[in-house]
Design a protein around this motif. Structure first.
Motif, PDB file in Angstrom:
ATOM      1  N   ALA A 235       0.798  -1.225   0.000  1.00  0.00           N
ATOM      2  CA  ALA A 235       0.000   0.000   0.000  1.00  0.00           C
ATOM      3  C   ALA A 235       0.828   1.272   0.000  1.00  0.00           C
ATOM      4  CB  ALA A 235      -0.939   0.003   1.209  1.00  0.00           C
ATOM      5  N   TYR A 236       2.045   1.224   0.563  1.00  0.00           N
ATOM      6  CA  TYR A 236       2.856   2.437   0.684  1.00  0.00           C
ATOM      7  C   TYR A 236       3.955   2.526  -0.376  1.00  0.00           C
ATOM      8  CZ  TYR A 236       0.768   2.345   5.387  1.00  0.00           C
ATOM      9  OH  TYR A 236      -0.099   2.296   6.447  1.00  0.00           O
TER      10      TYR A 236
ATOM     11  N   SER B 264       5.129  -2.934   3.085  1.00  0.00           N
ATOM     12  CA  SER B 264       4.113  -2.082   3.735  1.00  0.00           C
ATOM     13  C   SER B 264       3.427  -2.813   4.892  1.00  0.00           C
ATOM     14  CB  SER B 264       3.068  -1.604   2.719  1.00  0.00           C
ATOM     15  OG  SER B 264       3.662  -1.030   1.579  1.00  0.00           O
TER      16      SER B 264
ATOM     17  N   LYS C 166      -9.046   1.296   7.185  1.00  0.00           N
ATOM     18  CA  LYS C 166      -7.973   1.169   6.193  1.00  0.00           C
ATOM     19  C   LYS C 166      -8.374   0.166   5.114  1.00  0.00           C
ATOM     20  CE  LYS C 166      -3.111  -0.182   5.708  1.00  0.00           C
ATOM     21  NZ  LYS C 166      -1.902  -0.690   6.411  1.00  0.00           N
TER      22      LYS C 166
ATOM     23  N   SER D 295      -4.959  10.600   5.342  1.00  0.00           N
ATOM     24  CA  SER D 295      -4.725   9.166   5.141  1.00  0.00           C
ATOM     25  C   SER D 295      -3.239   8.910   4.962  1.00  0.00           C
ATOM     26  CB  SER D 295      -5.485   8.657   3.913  1.00  0.00           C
ATOM     27  OG  SER D 295      -5.193   7.285   3.684  1.00  0.00           O
TER      28      SER D 295
ATOM     29  N   ASN E 127      -2.503   6.345   3.054  1.00  0.00           N
ATOM     30  CA  ASN E 127      -2.566   5.669   1.747  1.00  0.00           C
ATOM     31  C   ASN E 127      -2.967   6.696   0.691  1.00  0.00           C
ATOM     32  OD1 ASN E 127      -2.971   4.060  -0.472  1.00  0.00           O
ATOM     33  ND2 ASN E 127      -4.181   2.524   0.609  1.00  0.00           N
TER      34      ASN E 127
ATOM     35  N   SER F 121      -3.618   6.580  -2.383  1.00  0.00           N
ATOM     36  CA  SER F 121      -4.670   6.230  -3.344  1.00  0.00           C
ATOM     37  C   SER F 121      -6.049   6.648  -2.843  1.00  0.00           C
ATOM     38  CB  SER F 121      -4.650   4.731  -3.647  1.00  0.00           C
ATOM     39  OG  SER F 121      -4.967   3.983  -2.495  1.00  0.00           O
ATOM     40  N   ASP F 122      -6.197   6.793  -1.525  1.00  0.00           N
ATOM     41  CA  ASP F 122      -7.488   7.231  -0.969  1.00  0.00           C
ATOM     42  C   ASP F 122      -7.867   8.625  -1.483  1.00  0.00           C
ATOM     43  OD1 ASP F 122      -7.445   4.868   0.400  1.00  0.00           O
ATOM     44  OD2 ASP F 122      -7.141   5.755   2.380  1.00  0.00           O
TER      45      ASP F 122
END
Length: 392
Positions: free
Chosen positions: A41-42, A80, A204, A228, A230, A232-233
């Motif tokens: 995710a990161y 991540s 999450k 966030s 993340n 992409s959020d």
């Protein structure tokens, strides 16, 4: 206040080349252990941060190393994963027997790693962690470079208050960094005389924000802030805001990266984002760093890359001043060091908690990020108010 420039690019090699070159070549390199989120995710943040470490390694070694020796990063992919990252740092210290460590990307991973580095009394400069609670547990060997998490939306709120806006809505992920950032934002909003009319947390990994955004539409705030870990959020929420025709005078997030505009195109226009660093900043060595990074990786560096590079600079400067990689000597130097890197001003309190770096805010204008806050670093004025979707 001293200034740590891009030593390799500006030719100031003497600072790092302590000891005879022949002696440095004969010895084994100083090994520095770290992890970075190269997958998971990161990874949007972790890959450029890894590149920042490696470019710092190249520049230091090109100029004779540090304390008469070359340096060598040993970087594992932590995927991540907060559950596995502590074991990787244990391996770096106990099995790989690295001489020093530097931090991973982000607050969740840094919090997971900190008990390990404290147990082994290893100084860990964390270039990309900002959650204040990490520094509120009596730890001795951890140092912050980013602005504290509580400040990540302060630019958005400060600009909104300056425009006479009154109401704020917040959407935040229920993980360590966004929770801390949301608390700080709520406190700062009150100080600026504004009212938080809605604060919604989400789990999450959530991909559907339609129910939360329906609440935002009903609350009709002047300002909407997204927090966030993340990135992409931010893209998903902006897309769904357009789909649901949710209009606010200002919309901003706790992170601004090129992928936001690349994914969204014109939908990204007028959006604001927190940024710890931008290539346009007038700090010493920035232009040379950007050129070198682009040559090495064929991309413009994000603040994650610059943060990792500058964190490495700081760590090497502390070692130079200490004349050693001994943890207590490094700690002493990092506590009293006050300087400016390509990334930011640096100074910490007795906890290793950052006190000099206040951060930046950017806005997407004509497909590009421009600094709009604070005034003394701004390259453009904010385009305000954000027009309704139907008027773009």
């Amino acid at each position: 206040m001293s200034s740590i420039k891009n030593f390799a690019l500006l030719g100031l090699s003497v600072a790092f080349a302590i000891g005879a070159a022949s002696s440095g070549q004969a010895q084994q390199p100083i090994r520095i252990g770290a992890t970075m989120s190269q997958t998971g995710a990161y990874s949007t943040q972790g890959v450029p941060a890894r590149n920042g470490y490696l470019l710092c390694q190249k520049h230091i070694n090109d100029n004779g190393g540090i304390l008469g020796r070359k340096i060598e990063f040993l970087i594992y992919d932590d995927k991540s994963d907060t559950k596995g990252v502590a074991g990787l740092y244990e391996k770096l210290i106990v099995e790989d027997k690295v001489d020093a460590v530097m931090g991973p990307y982000g607050s969740p991973l840094t919090e997971a790693v900190a008990p390990v580095t404290e147990k082994h009394r290893k100084v860990m400069l964390t270039p990309l962690a900002a959650t204040s609670s990490i520094w509120e547990q009596g730890r001795r060997y951890i140092f912050m470079q980013l602005p504290p998490s509580e400040l990540f939306l302060s630019g958005l709120i400060d600009m909104g208050a300056g425009k006479g806006l009154k109401t704020v809505a917040l959407i935040s992920e229920d993980t360590i960094f966004p929770k801390s950032a949301a608390k700080g934002t709520i406190d700062f909003t009150k100080k600026k005389g504004m009212v938080v009319v809605l604060h919604e947390e989400y789990t999450k990994g959530n991909k559907d924000f339609s129910a939360i955004l329906a609440k935002v539409k009903a609350a009709n705030p002047d300002v909407l802030g997204i927090l966030s870990a993340n990135l992409s959020d931010f893209i998903i929420i902006a897309r769904q805001m357009k789909e649901q025709d949710i209009n606010v005078k200002m919309f901003g997030s706790s992170g601004a990266v090129a992928e936001f505009q690349q994914e969204l195109g014109k939908t990204a226009e007028f959006a604001y984002g927190s940024s710890a660093w931008e290539p346009s900043l007038p700090y010493p060595g920035v232009r040379e760093f950007v050129e070198a990074y682009q040559k090495e990786f064929n991309k413009v560096p994000s603040f994650h890359a610059a943060g990792a590079y500058a964190g490495c600079q700081l760590f090497m400067e502390a070692a130079r001043l200490a004349g050693s990689f001994d943890s207590d000597k490094l700690r002493e130097q990092l506590l009293k060091l006050k300087t400016k890197t390509i990334f930011s001003d640096y100074a910490v309190d007795e906890r290793g908690y950052q006190t000099a770096n206040k951060g930046l805010f950017v806005q997407w204008q004509d497909g590009k990020k421009v600094v709009v806050w604070p005034d003394e670093l701004a390259s453009a004025k904010p385009r305000f108010p954000t027009p309704a979707w139907s008027q773009r």
